[in-house]
Scaffold this motif. Structure first.
Motif, PDB file in Angstrom:
ATOM      1  N   GLY A  30      -0.983  -8.316 -13.655  1.00 30.21           N
ATOM      2  CA  GLY A  30      -1.527  -9.652 -13.420  1.00 30.21           C
ATOM      3  C   GLY A  30      -1.242 -10.158 -12.020  1.00 30.21           C
ATOM      4  O   GLY A  30      -2.116 -10.754 -11.374  1.00 30.21           O
ATOM      5  N   VAL A  31      -0.029  -9.910 -11.529  1.00 32.34           N
ATOM      6  CA  VAL A  31       0.340 -10.333 -10.173  1.00 32.34           C
ATOM      7  C   VAL A  31      -0.501  -9.602  -9.139  1.00 32.34           C
ATOM      8  O   VAL A  31      -0.956 -10.193  -8.144  1.00 32.34           O
ATOM      9  CB  VAL A  31       1.844 -10.094  -9.926  1.00 32.34           C
ATOM     10  CG1 VAL A  31       2.187 -10.319  -8.457  1.00 32.34           C
ATOM     11  CG2 VAL A  31       2.680 -11.021 -10.806  1.00 32.34           C
ATOM     12  N   ASN A  32      -0.729  -8.307  -9.351  1.00 35.84           N
ATOM     13  CA  ASN A  32      -1.526  -7.531  -8.397  1.00 35.84           C
ATOM     14  C   ASN A  32      -2.970  -8.016  -8.338  1.00 35.84           C
ATOM     15  O   ASN A  32      -3.544  -8.119  -7.243  1.00 35.84           O
ATOM     16  CB  ASN A  32      -1.496  -6.044  -8.772  1.00 35.84           C
ATOM     17  CG  ASN A  32      -2.289  -5.195  -7.818  1.00 35.84           C
ATOM     18  OD1 ASN A  32      -3.443  -4.844  -8.074  1.00 35.84           O
ATOM     19  ND2 ASN A  32      -1.695  -4.866  -6.673  1.00 35.84           N
ATOM     20  N   VAL A  33      -3.563  -8.314  -9.485  1.00 40.52           N
ATOM     21  CA  VAL A  33      -4.933  -8.839  -9.498  1.00 40.52           C
ATOM     22  C   VAL A  33      -4.992 -10.163  -8.750  1.00 40.52           C
ATOM     23  O   VAL A  33      -5.944 -10.444  -8.010  1.00 40.52           O
ATOM     24  CB  VAL A  33      -5.443  -9.004 -10.951  1.00 40.52           C
ATOM     25  CG1 VAL A  33      -6.776  -9.750 -10.970  1.00 40.52           C
ATOM     26  CG2 VAL A  33      -5.605  -7.640 -11.611  1.00 40.52           C
ATOM     27  N   ASP A  34      -3.957 -10.980  -8.902  1.00 31.69           N
ATOM     28  CA  ASP A  34      -3.901 -12.249  -8.178  1.00 31.69           C
ATOM     29  C   ASP A  34      -3.738 -12.014  -6.679  1.00 31.69           C
ATOM     30  O   ASP A  34      -4.382 -12.697  -5.863  1.00 31.69           O
ATOM     31  CB  ASP A  34      -2.742 -13.092  -8.713  1.00 31.69           C
ATOM     32  CG  ASP A  34      -2.682 -14.464  -8.075  1.00 31.69           C
ATOM     33  OD1 ASP A  34      -3.616 -15.265  -8.288  1.00 31.69           O
ATOM     34  OD2 ASP A  34      -1.699 -14.746  -7.356  1.00 31.69           O
ATOM     35  N   ASP A  35      -2.887 -11.056  -6.288  1.00 31.05           N
ATOM     36  CA  ASP A  35      -2.698 -10.741  -4.866  1.00 31.05           C
ATOM     37  C   ASP A  35      -3.983 -10.209  -4.233  1.00 31.05           C
ATOM     38  O   ASP A  35      -4.239 -10.436  -3.046  1.00 31.05           O
ATOM     39  CB  ASP A  35      -1.586  -9.704  -4.687  1.00 31.05           C
ATOM     40  CG  ASP A  35      -0.207 -10.266  -4.994  1.00 31.05           C
ATOM     41  OD1 ASP A  35      -0.072 -11.504  -5.042  1.00 31.05           O
ATOM     42  OD2 ASP A  35       0.737  -9.469  -5.205  1.00 31.05           O
ATOM     43  N   LYS A  37      -6.941 -11.145  -4.935  1.00 34.78           N
ATOM     44  CA  LYS A  37      -7.983 -12.176  -5.055  1.00 34.78           C
ATOM     45  C   LYS A  37      -8.964 -11.896  -6.195  1.00 34.78           C
ATOM     46  O   LYS A  37     -10.175 -12.089  -6.067  1.00 34.78           O
ATOM     47  CB  LYS A  37      -8.770 -12.298  -3.742  1.00 34.78           C
ATOM     48  CG  LYS A  37      -7.911 -12.377  -2.491  1.00 34.78           C
ATOM     49  CD  LYS A  37      -6.973 -13.554  -2.505  1.00 34.78           C
ATOM     50  CE  LYS A  37      -6.144 -13.604  -1.216  1.00 34.78           C
ATOM     51  NZ  LYS A  37      -5.109 -14.658  -1.253  1.00 34.78           N
ATOM     52  N   GLY A  38      -8.440 -11.399  -7.300  1.00 33.80           N
ATOM     53  CA  GLY A  38      -9.274 -11.124  -8.461  1.00 33.80           C
ATOM     54  C   GLY A  38      -9.918  -9.758  -8.460  1.00 33.80           C
ATOM     55  O   GLY A  38     -10.595  -9.397  -9.434  1.00 33.80           O
ATOM     56  N   CYS A  40      -9.965  -5.578  -8.553  1.00 32.16           N
ATOM     57  CA  CYS A  40      -9.209  -4.514  -9.211  1.00 32.16           C
ATOM     58  C   CYS A  40      -9.239  -3.273  -8.325  1.00 32.16           C
ATOM     59  O   CYS A  40     -10.317  -2.763  -7.989  1.00 32.16           O
ATOM     60  CB  CYS A  40      -9.812  -4.200 -10.584  1.00 32.16           C
ATOM     61  SG  CYS A  40      -8.904  -2.937 -11.521  1.00 32.16           S
ATOM     62  N   ASP A  65     -13.595  -4.748 -12.984  1.00 33.48           N
ATOM     63  CA  ASP A  65     -12.571  -5.701 -13.429  1.00 33.48           C
ATOM     64  C   ASP A  65     -12.022  -5.347 -14.809  1.00 33.48           C
ATOM     65  O   ASP A  65     -10.868  -5.648 -15.122  1.00 33.48           O
ATOM     66  CB  ASP A  65     -13.157  -7.118 -13.461  1.00 33.48           C
ATOM     67  CG  ASP A  65     -13.520  -7.627 -12.078  1.00 33.48           C
ATOM     68  OD1 ASP A  65     -12.979  -7.083 -11.096  1.00 33.48           O
ATOM     69  OD2 ASP A  65     -14.339  -8.561 -11.981  1.00 33.48           O
ATOM     70  N   CYS A  68      -8.603  -3.346 -14.958  1.00 32.97           N
ATOM     71  CA  CYS A  68      -7.355  -4.108 -14.819  1.00 32.97           C
ATOM     72  C   CYS A  68      -7.177  -5.081 -15.981  1.00 32.97           C
ATOM     73  O   CYS A  68      -6.060  -5.254 -16.484  1.00 32.97           O
ATOM     74  CB  CYS A  68      -7.354  -4.876 -13.497  1.00 32.97           C
ATOM     75  SG  CYS A  68      -7.217  -3.819 -12.026  1.00 32.97           S
ATOM     76  N   ASN A  69      -8.263  -5.712 -16.397  1.00 32.55           N
ATOM     77  CA  ASN A  69      -8.168  -6.676 -17.498  1.00 32.55           C
ATOM     78  C   ASN A  69      -7.736  -6.002 -18.796  1.00 32.55           C
ATOM     79  O   ASN A  69      -6.968  -6.573 -19.576  1.00 32.55           O
ATOM     80  CB  ASN A  69      -9.510  -7.386 -17.698  1.00 32.55           C
ATOM     81  CG  ASN A  69      -9.860  -8.301 -16.539  1.00 32.55           C
ATOM     82  OD1 ASN A  69      -8.986  -8.739 -15.793  1.00 32.55           O
ATOM     83  ND2 ASN A  69     -11.136  -8.590 -16.370  1.00 32.55           N
TER      84      ASN A  69
END
Length: 225
Positions: A30-35, A37-38, A40, A65, A68-69
């Motif tokens: 989750g942190v990586n997807v946020d880093d 910018k959404g 994957c 996506d 990662c989701n």
């Protein structure tokens, strides 16, 4: 403490371990997807270009996506299922109650399905991250290892925070494959419980059949006398 209670306690220990390991999956992913910018990075492809002073990643076709989701979903699902079973087994142990055959069957079904899902996610992450590492360590990039890619500005036009991507996805892979081993062990343990219930039922059936045969034999004896 009898054998059934010891067996339940062993299962509770594995579920507790799963509860901890699940954080290694959902949190870093989750942190990586946020880093990013959404975006994957799994299965991502791109192109490196030379500039006047350096080489940078000019274009990236991000991975789906869903890759990662799905990983985040599996981590959260593993966490919740393990938490529910920790509470359930704790109640059984506290009350000294042995679980039923139906409970053992449901446990086997849930463990098996989760084990397959975690294995699929682990395989997807391992292959997808390998594709990203191939992009990062492309001969044009000048980066000798995927780990070093997180310490280098991979591209001014790629608006992502790539400082810790390698550590994050190594944690995710560790969490997924460790969870898979735990779910596999729990599935085998659930199968053993089903087998124990089956043998016990067969034993009781045999005892009742023998009892009825002896009663019938005893009932015939006075008539013959």
């Amino acid at each position: 403490m009898g054998i059934p209670q010891v067996f339940l306690l062993a299962q509770a220990c594995f579920y507790l371990l799963l509860f901890v390991l699940s954080f290694f999956v959902c949190v870093p992913a989750g942190v990586n997807v946020d880093d990013f910018k959404g975006h994957c990075l799994l299965y991502a492809t791109g192109k490196w270009n030379f500039t006047n002073t350096d080489t940078e990643l000019q274009k990236v076709d991000w991975g789906p996506d869903s890759a990662c989701n799905f990983t985040i979903f599996i981590g959260v699902m593993s966490l919740l299922v393990s938490l529910i079973y920790i509470i359930w087994i704790g109640v059984l142990l506290a009350r000294g109650i042995e679980s039923s055959w139906i409970d053992a069957f449901l446990n086997l079904t849930i463990n098996s399905i989760t084990c397959i899902c975690v294995f699929s996610s682990g395989l997807s992450v391992s292959v997808g991250f390998q594709d990203w590492c191939k992009l990062v360590t492309d001969p044009k990039s000048g980066i000798d290892s995927c780990e070093n890619g997180q310490y280098i500005q991979i591209g001014s036009k790629i608006d992502v925070d790539a400082d810790s991507f390698y550590l994050q996805w190594q944690m995710v892979q560790f969490g997924l494959w460790s969870c898979w081993i735990c779910w596999l062990v729990l599935s085998v343990m659930a199968l053993i419980r089903i087998y124990r219930y089956h043998r016990r039922e067969s034993f009781y059936t045999s005892i009742n059949r023998e009892k009825q045969r002896l009663l019938a034999h005893v009932g015939k004896a006075p008539e013959q006398a």
